[in-house]
Design an enzyme around this catalytic site. Structure first.
Site, PDB file in Angstrom:
ATOM      1  CG  ASP A  30      23.413  46.202  66.366  1.00  0.00           C
ATOM      2  OD1 ASP A  30      23.323  45.951  67.586  1.00  0.00           O
ATOM      3  OD2 ASP A  30      22.953  47.242  65.849  1.00  0.00           O
TER       4      ASP A  30
ATOM      5  CE  LYS B 147      18.239  51.876  71.669  1.00  0.00           C
ATOM      6  NZ  LYS B 147      18.600  51.409  70.371  1.00  0.00           N
TER       7      LYS B 147
ATOM      8  CE1 TYR C   6      17.370  51.627  66.241  1.00  0.00           C
ATOM      9  CE2 TYR C   6      19.071  52.841  65.088  1.00  0.00           C
ATOM     10  CZ  TYR C   6      18.061  52.797  66.019  1.00  0.00           C
ATOM     11  OH  TYR C   6      17.738  53.920  66.728  1.00  0.00           O
TER      12      TYR C   6
ATOM     13  NE  ARG D 101      38.812  66.016  70.096  1.00  0.00           N
ATOM     14  CZ  ARG D 101      40.031  66.053  69.545  1.00  0.00           C
ATOM     15  NH1 ARG D 101      40.556  64.978  68.992  1.00  0.00           N
ATOM     16  NH2 ARG D 101      40.732  67.171  69.545  1.00  0.00           N
TER      17      ARG D 101
HETATM   18  C1  LIG Z   1      19.150  51.842  69.134  1.00  0.00           C
HETATM   19  C2  LIG Z   1      19.891  50.936  68.229  1.00  0.00           C
HETATM   20  C3  LIG Z   1      20.983  51.404  67.471  1.00  0.00           C
HETATM   21  C4  LIG Z   1      21.423  52.862  67.486  1.00  0.00           C
HETATM   22  O1  LIG Z   1      21.893  53.247  68.735  1.00  0.00           O
HETATM   23  P1  LIG Z   1      21.810  54.757  69.306  1.00  0.00           P
HETATM   24  O2  LIG Z   1      22.384  54.610  70.664  1.00  0.00           O
HETATM   25  O3  LIG Z   1      20.379  55.170  69.283  1.00  0.00           O
HETATM   26  O4  LIG Z   1      22.635  55.594  68.397  1.00  0.00           O
HETATM   27  C5  LIG Z   1      21.651  50.490  66.681  1.00  0.00           C
HETATM   28  N1  LIG Z   1      21.279  49.190  66.614  1.00  0.00           N
HETATM   29  C6  LIG Z   1      20.233  48.723  67.313  1.00  0.00           C
HETATM   30  C7  LIG Z   1      19.860  47.278  67.182  1.00  0.00           C
HETATM   31  C8  LIG Z   1      19.501  49.568  68.143  1.00  0.00           C
HETATM   32  O5  LIG Z   1      18.454  49.086  68.821  1.00  0.00           O
END
Ligand SMILES: *Cc1c(COP(=O)(O)O)cnc(C)c1O
Length: 406
Positions: free
Chosen positions: A196, A221, A122, A64
């Site tokens: 982000d 992603k 998001y 952890r």
């Molecule tokens: C998918 C996504 C998230 C969240 O990520 P997870 O891995 O699904 O928790 C946050 N910001 C953007 C722009 C995303 O496409």
């Protein structure tokens, strides 16, 4: 000819993605690092515990807290996001993008603090800021399209603002925010900027170089790129800020990624520069095709001259990425296209090597109240496409036959 040492002093980004932070197992000489699938690590004796506690070794104690696969992945993401900086930023990886975003906001905001965020985010990030953090005394306000004069007004009237939170390109509208301009305004009011960078990735856009303090990612992603894991990351430019405000949170909330997930994400990350180049090429071809199709009302892609912020895209991005949105007459027409695509998979998520297609109004943005959704441009006829790295001609053929069924 340069010697190997010179080359490795400042390798190109593509080389960094492959070679930075790799583990070379001294005992087995395995070329690819093993997966350290263990919950705990052993110590030789009492002195080695003390050395570990004093930070004098690269040892680990408990998974952890840290483990080699996680350290390697975090190190590589930090190197890519800090590519243009004198000094590398610091990164940590998480069990999901939302875990990373939650930890970043928990670290930088305390009860009584205020967050100013862009209105189109998001969905779950918006939910966190609007519905979860207020329970802990953290307030927020949203700025439509991150309008700069509105941002200044809000910062003046909210001196307790500690964070300005942005996402660019934004999901699913492909709206862009001028990162450098937001940073300048936020910093002059003592607020930190979190970006982000999931859609663009460090290959196409590096917010830390534009002055941002923290970058967050859903590594689910593009960074992983193959649709096999859920993961997230935080990169901070300032090591002290990271140590004091964020490092302890990941260990405490325990939103840690498994050794296997880190290992496979690192393998995906090695081809990120190559993939982003192809995603960008394909998306521009697909966007140009869609723009001239008689059944398509509008296309939003930062690489098109028709995108209202094409100049900003050229200024802050080195490529335009694989995400685009296009608008049909209405929900009936959208349904026909979704029912008839054969190559593109009807699914949420994005950034995979395969092309994914989705209907924001009934899938990713279904929770957004209709009137807000429409005001944000997320109409019933809007379709979001994550353009994969198949042959562009095949993606276009697939969309063409589906659009012609309308
Ligand atoms: C998918 C996504 C998230 C969240 O990520 P997870 O891995 O699904 O928790 C946050 N910001 C953007 C722009 C995303 O496409």
């Amino acid at each position: 000819m340069k010697n190997r040492k010179e080359i490795m002093k400042k390798p190109e980004l593509a080389t960094t993605a492959i070679h930075n932070s790799e583990i070379h197992d001294k005992d087995t000489k395995a070329h690819i690092a093993p997966i350290y699938q263990t919950s705990t690590f052993t110590f030789e004796n009492f002195q080695s515990i003390q050395d570990y506690q004093n930070g004098n070794t690269g040892a680990h104690m408990y998974t952890r807290g840290s483990h080699p696969s996680r350290q390697a992945l975090a190190g590589k993401i930090a190197a890519l996001e800090s590519y243009d900086l004198e000094q590398n930023g610091v990164a940590e990886v998480f069990s999901s993008g939302m875990a990373a975003i939650s930890a970043a906001l928990m670290g930088l905001c305390h009860a009584g603090d205020h967050i100013i965020a862009q209105d189109v985010l998001y969905g779950t990030s918006e939910h966190l800021i609007a519905n979860v953090l207020p329970n802990y005394g953290i307030s927020h306000s949203l700025v439509k399209n991150m309008d700069l004069s509105e941002l200044k007004t809000q910062l003046k009237s909210r001196p307790n603002t500690t964070v300005v939170y942005i996402e660019t390109p934004a999901n699913p509208t492909m709206f862009l925010v001028d990162i450098a301009a937001v940073v300048e305004i936020a910093h002059s009011h003592g607020a930190k900027v979190i970006v982000d960078n999931t859609f663009a990735t460090p290959v196409l856009q590096r917010p830390l170089s534009l002055g941002a303090d923290i970058v967050v990612h859903s590594t689910t992603k593009y960074i992983n790129g193959h649709g096999t894991v859920i993961g997230g990351a935080i990169v901070a430019k300032n090591a002290l800020l990271f140590e004091e405000r964020i490092a302890h949170i990941i260990k405490t909330i325990g939103a840690v990624p498994s050794p296997f997930d880190c290992w496979i994400t690192n393998i995906g990350l090695k081809t990120l520069p190559l993939r982003m180049e192809k995603h960008s090429q394909n998306a521009l071809e697909v966007a140009s095709f869609l723009e001239q199709h008689k059944n398509v009302k509008a296309v939003s892609y930062p690489g098109l001259k028709s995108h209202p912020q094409h100049e900003l895209a050229k200024k802050q991005m080195s490529g335009f990425g694989g995400m685009l949105a296009f608008e049909l007459a209405g929900q009936k027409e959208a349904a026909i296209v979704l029912n008839n695509v054969r190559l593109a998979a009807l699914a949420v998520s994005l950034g995979n090597v395969d092309t994914l297609i989705e209907h924001p109004a009934s899938m990713t943005h279904q929770v957004v109240p209709e009137e807000i959704r429409l005001e944000q441009g997320i109409t019933d006829g809007l379709i979001r496409l994550s353009v994969g790295i198949e042959a562009a001609s095949d993606i276009i053929k697939d969309l063409d036959q589906a659009l012609n069924k309308i």
